[in-house]
Write an enzyme that holds these catalytic residues in place. Structure first.
Site, PDB file in Angstrom:
ATOM      1  N   TRP A 130      -6.370  -0.783  -0.590  1.00  0.00           N
ATOM      2  CA  TRP A 130      -7.065   0.350  -1.232  1.00  0.00           C
ATOM      3  C   TRP A 130      -7.323   0.083  -2.706  1.00  0.00           C
ATOM      4  O   TRP A 130      -8.094   0.755  -3.351  1.00  0.00           O
ATOM      5  CB  TRP A 130      -6.267   1.645  -1.066  1.00  0.00           C
ATOM      6  N   GLU A 174       5.305   3.784  -1.622  1.00  0.00           N
ATOM      7  CA  GLU A 174       5.705   3.055  -0.419  1.00  0.00           C
ATOM      8  C   GLU A 174       7.208   3.071  -0.157  1.00  0.00           C
ATOM      9  O   GLU A 174       7.678   2.477   0.800  1.00  0.00           O
ATOM     10  CB  GLU A 174       5.194   1.608  -0.490  1.00  0.00           C
ATOM     11  N   GLN A 186       5.484   4.311  -7.340  1.00  0.00           N
ATOM     12  CA  GLN A 186       4.308   4.285  -8.217  1.00  0.00           C
ATOM     13  C   GLN A 186       3.710   5.678  -8.275  1.00  0.00           C
ATOM     14  O   GLN A 186       4.157   6.587  -7.584  1.00  0.00           O
ATOM     15  CB  GLN A 186       3.288   3.298  -7.663  1.00  0.00           C
TER      16      GLN A 186
HETATM   17  C1  BGC Z   1       1.377  -1.292  -3.844  1.00  0.00           C
HETATM   18  C2  BGC Z   1       0.151  -0.873  -3.081  1.00  0.00           C
HETATM   19  C3  BGC Z   1      -0.917  -1.912  -3.303  1.00  0.00           C
HETATM   20  C4  BGC Z   1      -0.424  -3.306  -2.929  1.00  0.00           C
HETATM   21  C5  BGC Z   1      -1.433  -4.377  -3.258  1.00  0.00           C
HETATM   22  C6  BGC Z   1       1.794  -2.677  -3.390  1.00  0.00           C
HETATM   23  O1  BGC Z   1       2.896  -3.095  -4.116  1.00  0.00           O
HETATM   24  O2  BGC Z   1       2.418  -0.380  -3.612  1.00  0.00           O
HETATM   25  O3  BGC Z   1      -0.287   0.389  -3.547  1.00  0.00           O
HETATM   26  O4  BGC Z   1      -2.027  -1.593  -2.543  1.00  0.00           O
HETATM   27  O5  BGC Z   1       0.744  -3.573  -3.633  1.00  0.00           O
HETATM   28  O6  BGC Z   1      -1.687  -4.417  -4.624  1.00  0.00           O
END
Ligand code: BGC
Length: 977
Positions: A569, A698, A810
């Protein structure tokens, strides 16, 4: 947010704080002499940092002796008695130069200190010197069970200080101690000679002139020097080679070339690579228990070739980056001209330099297949120079089995080396044609092997004479061409570029950037490091747009493959905004890419048991590659990100034709998915709920009603219904055809509207804040001082523990405050920010930029600036110690947002364009441009006022801190804050 990356210093004693090793050595030597044992200096050195009992074992083993436990104990005790007697004489002359001042300065800066020594006598030594008060805690051999390289001693030190290992820095003089520090997950600086400490990330001879600020902020001894239009590397260090390769990567969005040194570099540390967007290899996953919808396999962007290799030999001595006699080595990425320059002098074997070498490298923005280099050697004394330019197809891979790139053909065609490459398992082939030309006299030789082809030229030069090598490659792939004739076409293009010559390619590129910068630059006065960082971000961002309907932008651009070349995303929510507000036409191909993947997204929705379309969380070809489905596939907010970017693109350009032909289908299929995903829940007053999801955070998986996801989905569903109505009226034929093809109906449209209107938005009236999801507020709060910041703690904690922990990875709810900021009052924003920021560990590089925006909106300028700095310098300062694997592309787009949406306060809600400029104290002035629906606006922020200039279009209306401004051509109003 604690801005310091380093919060504790852990010191070994011997050789770091004091030179007790000579007293130890004295003790062992006296014992060895008394016993008649061999005790050479190398053996003495190997005992540094090793416990007394282990030292006895090492000495005995060296002498081939076996002794009983009692005998060994007796030896250790005798040595200790000699040692204790000797250290009574220890004094200031035994202290390592500069260390005491350094510790005092660090403590004054708020850093905690620990002494971690395997010696049981550490306290005696500190007291003898009167310096025990310099340490907050002292861990000695008496406190631990295992010697270094076991990390126990440092982990104990950190835990006594209450600081997570990630924020600790160890100073060590022994290989075993350095290993222990690294195993503890700490940063480490070796004290002594670099040659004797090969595993030390960085080495200092002593503490006399250490840049404490750099150490605390970045965990490293040096930061690149701040300069406005480039970034320069001066020191050549094996352990940082991969960092520089990412920083110096060049690209045009189709081809990406890592900035490795031309000559054979450091195996295991450097990673010379050329990536071709869309070209990948596959590896099937072996799930022990494969459930429905589990990802089938990994797609891994392929390193197709190292074509930049040039080996240099002078008078029969081969150059290597760690050779003796290298002088003035300097590499510089030039943002203005788009190329990488290098220069050094070399005296083979030492002495007076015999050659000066200059190289230049580029990836063309105009010729999308083309990359080139020039390598020039100037003789400073008469000498024989041999240059060998090679194209090497890498064998093996860090993550894929076997040789993932197969060489189907390696031949010579029309003066070029022609290579046809195919993934061992993967859909797309690559043709690489290389033209290598030597200028000047001398013998030439071409050698082709199974996976490489080399051109060698040997020439005798007199002082002042030069020899030069130029090489260009044309790289094409079957992503957008048929295999038939692919190689022939690459050869033709390589020959055309070769005929133009390197200098023409370089001039073209410089002209390209010269035309680009004036509108896209962000100028910062008052802080050179920020200026450099923002331009570096802008440069890397722009050179990574593929402008091709089947290609997108990966989480590391084409600069490294830590994220396997996968698209997330990130592209729609973070990377696109700078372009959406400056050259929206280059965003359209990114949306075309999503259109191109629509069938795969439909299949993916079916695979997870739904209707409509669900894009894969991380992918190249559209297939889901994520295995941790709960923090990837469950991030359904990805489809709302795509819809959001479609909306912005269409609003910015008015490109209805594209909306009807492509955008509407994506919007409707994804709205269909969202409506099908959620449901009306009786115990939530019949509200529409979306359960078992993962929001941007996450660390929180399988949660119900993630607030961000629900608000985005609400907007998405309503927007889809609106576009449905518009299309029916404005493009009836296309509308009918689309409905017939995909089965959309007015009834379904009403379902989207209804679900959107009935969406459940979790808000706690009693606390006055949004609930990140149904469960987050019920989790136990944790002591954030014990949680490492700026790093993904999933690597350190079992998921089951993590899911019980009230820590956000985040910006999640905070992101919502920006994206849908017009829906919330200032009080709610304050309350949400106050609640969530302190619970966020900013473990993702996507976090700091969004926090800049909201902190600035709330007037917390100091905090906003700290977040900005973190975001802008994420890669240059390597805050997360992972730049070696590639740059953080979303963070770079986010850094643009931090300036424009953060300090510029730019918002683009339904009520129109708004600015609310607030200049950070660290800056005197900052200017940027944006394009808004056809109007080009130049904004210059000053401490007490802002100047707006319309540089394109007739007029534009916007709000400045809520006050309406009508800007016409030729006017330069200055609005006060
Ligand atoms: C982040 C995601 C992101 C991904 C790629 C992850 O560490 O939590 O939001 O899309 O990294 O950058």
């Amino acid at each position: 947010m604690n801005p310091l990356l380093i919060r504790a210093f852990l010191f070994d004693l011997d050789g770091v704080v004091v030179f007790t090793d000579r007293y130890h050595e004295m003790g062992w030597r006296a014992l060895a002499e008394a016993e008649g044992w061999d005790f050479p200096p190398k053996l003495a050195h190997s005992l540094r940092g090793v416990s007394r009992t282990d030292s006895v074992d090492i000495i005995l083993a060296h002498n081939g002796l076996q002794k009983t436990a009692e005998e060994k104990e007796e030896f250790a005790a005798r040595k200790n008695a000699i040692y204790l007697d000797a250290i009574r004489n220890i004094n200031g002359t035994d202290v390592v130069p500069g260390v005491l001042d350094f510790i005092k300065k660090a403590r004054a800066a708020g850093i905690q200190t620990a002494l971690c020594s395997a010696s049981k006598n550490a306290m005696t030594v500190l007291e003898a010197l009167g310096i025990s008060n310099l340490f907050d805690t002292v861990v000695t051999g008496a406190d631990i069970h295992r010697s270094k390289p076991d990390p126990e001693i440092f982990l104990l030190g950190a835990s006594r200080l209450g600081i997570p290992p990630f924020h600790c820095m160890v100073f060590e003089d022994a290989v075993s101690g350095i290993e222990a520090a690294l195993r503890a997950g700490m940063k480490c600086v070796g004290i002594g000679q670099a040659e004797q400490l090969p595993n030390a990330p960085e080495v200092l001879p002593d503490f006399v002139s250490v840049d404490l600020d750099s150490l605390l902020e970045t965990g490293r001894l040096h930061r690149p020097e701040a300069e406005p239009w480039g970034i320069t590397q001066t020191a050549l260090r094996e352990r940082r080679s991969s960092y520089w390769e990412s920083i110096f990567a060049l690209s045009n969005g189709i081809i990406g070339v890592r900035g490795s040194l031309e000559e054979t570099a450091w195996p295991g540390h450097s990673y010379p690579a050329t990536f071709v967007n869309g070209v990948f290899g596959r590896k099937p996953y072996e799930h022990l228990w494969k459930l429905p919808g589990f990802a089938e396999g990994l797609e891994m962007m392929l390193n197709v070739a190292d074509w930049t290799r040039v080996d240099l030999e002078v008078d029969g001595v081969k150059f290597a980056p760690d050779a003796t006699g290298i002088g003035g080595h300097r590499r510089r990425l030039d943002f203005e001209k788009g190329c990488l320059d290098r220069e050094f002098e070399w005296a083979p074997g030492g002495g007076v330099a015999k050659v000066r070498v200059r190289t230049k490298r580029l990836v063309s923005m105009d010729r999308r297949h083309c990359a080139a280099l020039a390598y020039e050697v100037e003789a400073l004394a008469d000498c024989e120079v041999k240059l060998t330019a090679s194209t090497i197809i890498p064998a093996g891979h860090w993550h894929l089995p076997g040789d993932p790139v197969l060489v189907k053909e390696i031949s010579e065609k029309d003066g070029c080396d022609a290579l046809l490459l195919e993934p061992a398992d993967g859909p797309h082939a690559v043709a690489l044609a290389a033209s290598t030309r030597f200028e000047g006299p001398g013998a030439r030789k071409r050698t082709a092997e199974a996976r490489s082809v080399s051109h060698e030229a040997t020439v005798r030069l007199q002082a002042g004479q030069k020899c030069r090598l130029e090489k260009n490659v044309a790289i094409l792939s079957t992503v957008d061409r048929s295999l038939d004739g692919l190689l022939g076409e690459a050869v033709k293009l390589a020959a055309i570029d070769a005929a133009a010559g390197f200098s023409v390619l370089a001039e073209e590129l410089a002209a390209w950037w010269k035309a680009w910068w004036p509108f896209h630059d962000i100028r910062i006065e008052g802080n050179p490091a920020d200026q450099q960082a923002i331009r570096f971000n802008l440069f890397q961002l722009r050179q990574s747009f593929p402008c091709h309907p089947k290609l997108s932008i990966g989480a590391n651009f084409l600069t490294g493959d830590k994220y396997c070349g996968h698209v997330f995303w990130d592209t729609e929510m973070y990377i696109s905004p700078p372009a959406l507000y400056s050259e929206p036409e280059i965003v359209r191909p990114l949306l075309d890419y999503r259109y191109h993947l629509l069938d795969k997204a439909r299949a993916r929705a079916r695979a997870v048991g739904n209707r409509g379309a669900l894009y894969s969380w991380n992918t190249i070809s559209g297939e889901e590659c994520a295995t941790v489905f709960e923090a990837s596939t469950a991030e359904y907010h990805l489809v709302t990100a795509v819809a959001w970017a479609i909306r912005r693109y269409v609003e910015q350009t008015g490109d209805k034709a594209w909306l009807w032909s492509h955008g509407a289908e994506i919007l409707f299929e994804t709205a269909r998915f969202l409506e099908n995903l959620g449901g009306y829940v009786p115990l939530r007053d019949g509200k529409f709920c979306i359960n078992a999801v993962c929001g941007p955070d996450e660390y929180a998986c399988g949660v119900n009603n993630n607030c961000y996801t629900n608000v985005m989905a609400q907007w998405h569903l309503r927007y889809a219904a609106k576009i449905f109505d518009r299309m029916r009226g404005e493009a009836p034929e296309q509308f009918q055809a689309l409905c017939a093809r995909c089965g959309f109906s007015a009834e379904e449209r009403d379902g989207w509207q209804k679900a959107g209107d009935a969406m459940y938005i979790p808000f706690r009236e009693d606390l006055g804040i949004h609930a990140q999801d149904d469960g987050f507020l019920n989790l136990e709060p944790v002591d954030m001082n014990r949680i490492p910041m700026h790093t993904d703690i999933r690597e350190k904690m079992h998921p089951l523990k993590l899911w019980r922990t009230q820590v956000c990875k985040q910006a999640d709810t905070v992101l919502l405050l920006f994206v849908h900021g017009d829906q919330f009052t200032k009080e709610v924003k304050e309350a949400d920010y106050n609640f969530y920021e302190p619970r966020t560990n900013h473990g993702s590089s996507l976090s700091a930029c969004i926090h800049t925006i909201i902190a600035a909106e709330l007037g917390r300028m100091e905090e906003a600036y700290q977040f900005f700095h973190l975001s802008a310098c994420m890669d240059i300062n390597d805050f997360k110690s992972n730049v070696a694997g590639g740059l953080h592309s979303a963070c770079m787009g986010g850094t643009w947002m931090a300036v424009v949406n953060g300090f510029g306060g730019m918002r683009d809600y339904d009520r129109g364009l708004e600015f609310a400029p607030r200049l950070p104290k660290a800056w005197k002035e900052c200017s940027f441009h944006i394009r808004w629906r056809g109007a080009g606006i130049a904004v210059t922020m000053m401490p007490d006022k802002t100047r707006y200039v319309l540089c394109d279009g007739d007029s534009v209306d916007f709000l400045h801190h809520g006050k309406p401004v009508h800007l016409s051509r030729g006017e330069h109003p200055e609005e006060t804050l």
